[in-house]
Design an enzyme around this catalytic site. Structure first.
Site, mmCIF file in Angstrom:
data_model
loop_
_atom_site.group_PDB
_atom_site.id
_atom_site.type_symbol
_atom_site.label_atom_id
_atom_site.label_comp_id
_atom_site.label_asym_id
_atom_site.label_seq_id
_atom_site.Cartn_x
_atom_site.Cartn_y
_atom_site.Cartn_z
ATOM 1 N N LYS A 202 4.179 -1.307 -4.313
ATOM 2 C CA LYS A 202 5.183 -2.029 -3.653
ATOM 3 C C LYS A 202 4.474 -3.694 -3.135
ATOM 4 C CE LYS A 202 7.705 1.783 -2.030
ATOM 5 N NZ LYS A 202 6.753 2.994 -1.408
ATOM 6 N N GLY A 366 3.887 7.331 1.778
ATOM 7 C CA GLY A 366 4.315 8.597 1.149
ATOM 8 C C GLY A 366 3.441 8.994 -0.053
HETATM 9 P P1 AMP Z 1 3.047 2.375 -3.094
HETATM 10 O O1 AMP Z 1 4.391 3.027 -2.719
HETATM 11 O O2 AMP Z 1 3.202 0.783 -3.098
HETATM 12 O O3 AMP Z 1 1.605 3.025 -2.408
HETATM 13 O O4 AMP Z 1 2.672 2.598 -4.638
HETATM 14 C C1 AMP Z 1 2.311 3.625 -5.132
HETATM 15 C C2 AMP Z 1 2.273 3.695 -6.798
HETATM 16 O O5 AMP Z 1 1.473 2.522 -7.280
HETATM 17 C C3 AMP Z 1 1.786 5.009 -7.448
HETATM 18 O O6 AMP Z 1 2.830 5.591 -8.035
HETATM 19 C C4 AMP Z 1 0.667 4.539 -8.293
HETATM 20 O O7 AMP Z 1 0.732 4.927 -9.697
HETATM 21 C C5 AMP Z 1 1.208 3.036 -8.428
HETATM 22 N N1 AMP Z 1 -0.042 1.940 -8.916
HETATM 23 C C6 AMP Z 1 -1.312 1.886 -8.460
HETATM 24 N N2 AMP Z 1 -2.116 1.053 -9.149
HETATM 25 C C7 AMP Z 1 -1.134 0.706 -9.985
HETATM 26 C C8 AMP Z 1 -1.534 -0.350 -11.059
HETATM 27 N N3 AMP Z 1 -2.540 -1.059 -11.496
HETATM 28 N N4 AMP Z 1 -0.485 -0.581 -12.047
HETATM 29 C C9 AMP Z 1 0.734 0.149 -11.949
HETATM 30 N N5 AMP Z 1 1.126 0.975 -10.836
HETATM 31 C C10 AMP Z 1 -0.115 1.432 -10.114
#
Ligand code: AMP
Length: 409
Positions: A202, A366
């Site tokens: 996010k 989450g």
């Molecule tokens: P958030 O809700 O912002 O904490 O995002 C969580 C999501 O970020 C998880 O589903 C991860 O798979 C994704 N994520 C983490 N690193 C990456 C990345 N380098 N590229 C794409 N998605 C990512």
């Protein structure tokens, strides 16, 4: 920040209470329907529910679940949540098929002391997100007071958050109280150094609060999808990596570029920021992906069709040094696509190091809960917040909109 809490209510016995909860829980398929996959957000509200039951209240629960965008979506009905709550309480929870309207008003009118009703997902109405006055009035129809325990949804200006709290006396529930107390260990006179570990996808939410958050932090370690914006701002090629550049700043009502904002943050606070020096790249986001380590210190570059999907080993080592030094740690968002084993190493190592640390450790979001479950780290942190966006905004110094009318004057 001092709130009016349920303990401040002089005459609670027999009252019809709208208990605003954040039951935005993950679901998994069960037969032809769905069941709750993780009930932590329900369990966390039990102290408040029990307090109200001990005081012979009539409890009407209200929440939203996921993003049905103002229409009825079968999958996001509250039925599985009501079933789970009833199992936990060993008590019936009457699930209604609406959150407003004559049938709802009649059911509330007929309630006896100690009974519970769960209203339907409030986001089935478009009026929810537009913070509509009439809709808010209908939501509190026939009720005596509001107990607000939906910390994870308190940063949104909606009818069922800000709208209703203007209309009835509102008090903080015990979960909301606990969240603010624990998060204050990070935001108010934290033990230093305070290290913030930020990752996840996010990007706009996180860059928007970072300018403020970084002011209270001693070091900010950047991983996950968020790292892509920083790498781009430093003119490193990022291939096809996930990036969310333009976003709308709701307060200022204008489009903002994450990359431009990050450039400003780097210019002002560069010394506090620890960026990846190497990354794992994959050709696709899949368990079958080809994987390559890209070491920026060795002047390596990502293939233009590949994506950065995890932090690399040198970066992990650098981050571990900062985590070891920390006296307070706040962790929000995984370091990579941890759902795929090949790209989960960074998240695992960082989460385990925080779990081992003797520092005050506060986690939010989450996905953070999924990380804890995956690496079996439950019980190893000072506090795991039920709110991701809400905890970030709180730490960035914002008064969460829904709390405005619960503050003690
Ligand atoms: P958030 O809700 O912002 O904490 O995002 C969580 C999501 O970020 C998880 O589903 C991860 O798979 C994704 N994520 C983490 N690193 C990456 C990345 N380098 N590229 C794409 N998605 C990512």
């Amino acid at each position: 920040m001092e709130l009016k809490t349920i303990r401040d209510i002089k005459q609670l016995s027999g009252k019809k209470v709208l208990l605003r909860v954040a039951y935005d829980v993950p679901l998994k398929p069960k037969g032809k329907g769905w069941e709750v996959a993780d009930d932590r957000r329900i369990l966390e509200t039990l102290p408040t529910i029990k307090y109200l039951l001990n005081n012979k209240c009539k409890i009407v629960l209200l929440s939203w679940l996921n993003r049905p965008d103002g229409r009825v979506v079968e999958k996001y009905k509250m039925d599985p949540v009501a079933i789970r709550l009833a199992q936990i309480l060993k008590k019936p929870v009457q699930k209604l098929n609406d959150c407003i309207g004559p049938k709802v008003f009649e059911s509330i009118e007929k309630m006896k002391a100690g009974e519970l009703i769960m209203l339907e997902n409030v986001r089935f109405y478009p009026e929810e997100e537009s913070n509509n006055k009439l809709f808010s009035k209908l939501l509190v129809h026939g009720l005596d007071l509001i107990v607000f325990d939906a910390f994870a949804q308190a940063h949104r200006v909606h009818s069922s958050t800000v709208g209703i709290t203007k209309l009835l006396p509102t008090y903080a529930g015990l979960l909301l109280e606990k969240e603010l107390k624990e998060l204050s260990k990070v935001s108010s006179k934290p033990k230093r150094p305070l290290v913030v570990v930020l990752g996840g996808a996010k990007i706009s939410d996180k860059t928007a609060v970072l300018m403020e958050l970084i002011k209270i932090a001693d070091k900010v370690l950047i991983g996950g999808g968020l790292a892509n914006v920083f790498l781009k701002a430093c003119h490193r090629p990022i291939g096809r990596s996930f990036i969310e550049d333009k976003f709308v700043d709701k307060a200022k009502r204008k489009k903002i570029s994450s990359v431009k904002l990050v450039k400003k943050i780097l210019k002002k606070f560069g010394a506090k920021i620890v960026l990846p020096v190497d990354m794992l790249a994959g050709n696709i986001i899949d368990a079958k992906a080809l994987v390559e380590k890209i070491d920026f210190e060795a002047a390596q570059q990502i293939n233009k069709n590949w994506l950065f999907l995890d932090i690399g080993p040198k970066t992990i080592a650098n981050f571990l040094v900062e985590i070891k030094r920390a006296k307070t740690i706040f962790f929000n968002g995984p370091m990579g696509v941890f759902e795929i084993d090949q790209f989960s190493f960074g998240t695992k190592k960082i989460a385990e190091a925080i779990a081992r640390s003797k520092a005050i450790s506060v986690l939010g979001g989450g996905d953070t809960e999924m990380v804890i479950a995956k690496y079996k780290l439950a019980g190893k942190f000072t506090h795991v917040s039920t709110g991701g966006g809400a905890s970030l905004e709180f730490l960035a110094g914002a008064t969460l909109p829904a709390l405005k009318y619960i503050l003690k004057k």
